[in-house]
Design an enzyme around this catalytic site. Sequence first.
Site, PDB file in Angstrom:
ATOM      1  N   GLY A 181       0.788  -1.243  -0.028  1.00 19.95           N
ATOM      2  CA  GLY A 181       0.012   0.120   0.022  1.00 19.95           C
ATOM      3  C   GLY A 181       0.976   1.288   0.001  1.00 19.95           C
ATOM      4  O   GLY A 181       0.564   2.133   0.660  1.00 19.95           O
ATOM      5  N   ASP A 204       1.015  -1.669  -4.616  1.00 19.34           N
ATOM      6  CA  ASP A 204      -0.260  -1.036  -4.418  1.00 19.34           C
ATOM      7  C   ASP A 204      -1.267  -1.309  -5.501  1.00 19.34           C
ATOM      8  O   ASP A 204      -0.680  -2.325  -6.485  1.00 19.34           O
ATOM      9  CB  ASP A 204       0.072   0.535  -4.629  1.00 19.34           C
ATOM     10  CG  ASP A 204      -1.036   1.257  -3.599  1.00 19.34           C
ATOM     11  OD1 ASP A 204      -2.364   1.286  -4.029  1.00 19.34           O
ATOM     12  OD2 ASP A 204      -0.480   1.928  -2.523  1.00 19.34           O
ATOM     13  N   ASP A 227      -3.426  -6.721  -5.414  1.00 17.77           N
ATOM     14  CA  ASP A 227      -4.395  -6.616  -4.274  1.00 17.77           C
ATOM     15  C   ASP A 227      -4.267  -7.085  -3.251  1.00 17.77           C
ATOM     16  O   ASP A 227      -3.858  -8.641  -3.312  1.00 17.77           O
ATOM     17  CB  ASP A 227      -5.894  -7.306  -4.968  1.00 17.77           C
ATOM     18  CG  ASP A 227      -6.996  -7.195  -3.964  1.00 17.77           C
ATOM     19  OD1 ASP A 227      -6.702  -6.665  -2.887  1.00 17.77           O
ATOM     20  OD2 ASP A 227      -8.077  -7.414  -4.340  1.00 17.77           O
ATOM     21  N   HIS A 245      -5.276   0.882   9.386  1.00 21.14           N
ATOM     22  CA  HIS A 245      -6.259   1.731   9.795  1.00 21.14           C
ATOM     23  C   HIS A 245      -7.346   1.954   8.927  1.00 21.14           C
ATOM     24  O   HIS A 245      -8.355   2.393   9.214  1.00 21.14           O
ATOM     25  CB  HIS A 245      -5.918   3.140  10.434  1.00 21.14           C
ATOM     26  CG  HIS A 245      -5.596   4.035   9.293  1.00 21.14           C
ATOM     27  ND1 HIS A 245      -5.597   5.536   9.769  1.00 21.14           N
ATOM     28  CD2 HIS A 245      -5.005   4.207   8.038  1.00 21.14           C
ATOM     29  CE1 HIS A 245      -5.185   6.426   8.629  1.00 21.14           C
ATOM     30  NE2 HIS A 245      -4.954   5.374   7.698  1.00 21.14           N
TER      31      HIS A 245
END
Length: 339
Positions: A181, A204, A227, A245
């Site tokens: 990510g 990502d 993914d 988060h």
Amino acid sequence: MRTYLTTVLQRPETRVLTMISGLWMSRLISFSVRNNIFEDLYNCPCSANELAVRRGFKSDIIQRLLLGLVHLGLVKKEREKFVLAEDGFLLLQKAPTGFAAMTQLWSELFDGAWQVIDQTAKTGIPGFEIVHGEPIFAFIGRDSALAKTFDTAMSGLTNIIATEVANHIALSELTLLCDVGGGNGALMRTILASNPQMKGLVFDLPHVIERAIVVTEPGVITFIGGDFFESVSSAPAHILSNVIHDWSDQEAIRILHNVWRAQPREGVIYLVEMMLDHDEEPILARSTDLNMLMLTGGCERSYTDFDRLLSRAGFKILSVEKIVDFTCLITARRIDVAH
Ligand SMILES: C[S@@+](CC[C@H](N)C(=O)[O-])C[C@H]1O[C@@H](n2cnc3c(N)ncnc32)[C@H](O)[C@@H]1O
């Protein structure tokens, strides 16, 4: 000079009214960013009238808006001229913190999600999904201008913590690290700059990687589209900055477990995250927790929460370092467990 955030308000009535009026201040900042007012004051201090003529606004109105920015401590008034204050520099379009892009997101796009907070409270569905009919990352992926703004805002936040994270990782003598990510690779570039022995992978979504390759000099970082709910690139160590988060516990464990599967036995994972109980005044962690509720269905977490998620995915926390006011670096090592 006392300004909006530094004033200690004694009367409960004043305190509560100030809280309620917070939205107006956010709107004032986004108006100023959108109309390049911080740029104008940076290029040349000017009077309200000069600014009004340049931007086509009414002079008496601009005077009042500028005084609002003075109240926030973003602008100073010196005789008849308005001058950019130190905090105001953070809102320049070119500032490395990316706060101008962040303003566009927080104060404009995300505001729509917050307007359906009642529905989120009843259903648990993130406001963003209720308003736009799809999850936020799918929505962003279909709008290239918005996606660029998102990447700029995210890498701006990363720039605040990147050097400290890079210095910490330098102690590990790693030769390969994968940023999962990792957006446009901003964090990885800083890490590689202080870790010359290291090679970097940035993983990502495919549309993010396509844009990242365009802005990054070839050869330094290997960019991989995919993914993370399916799998992530193999490496002895992985870093996930502001990723966990975004997701519920179940989703977060799936991502972390995919990292576990992509590592050798002695693998290491770094998480860069806010931590609710690691800050004397977790102002940002608390408000970001609510923002996650409205945008993605994710949340901010405490040490105990991270410990639980990581151990469910097969990791044991080794250390937690506070990087800046609002961000911690969690280091954990892979353990052999049955899942
Ligand atoms: C909040 S941003 C953080 C970006 C970056 N790590 C940083 O700290 O600036 C979350 C990142 O997760 C990426 N992401 C979201 N869903 C993903 C998926 N299913 N697979 C891979 N990456 C994903 C987004 O594209 C975005 O770059």
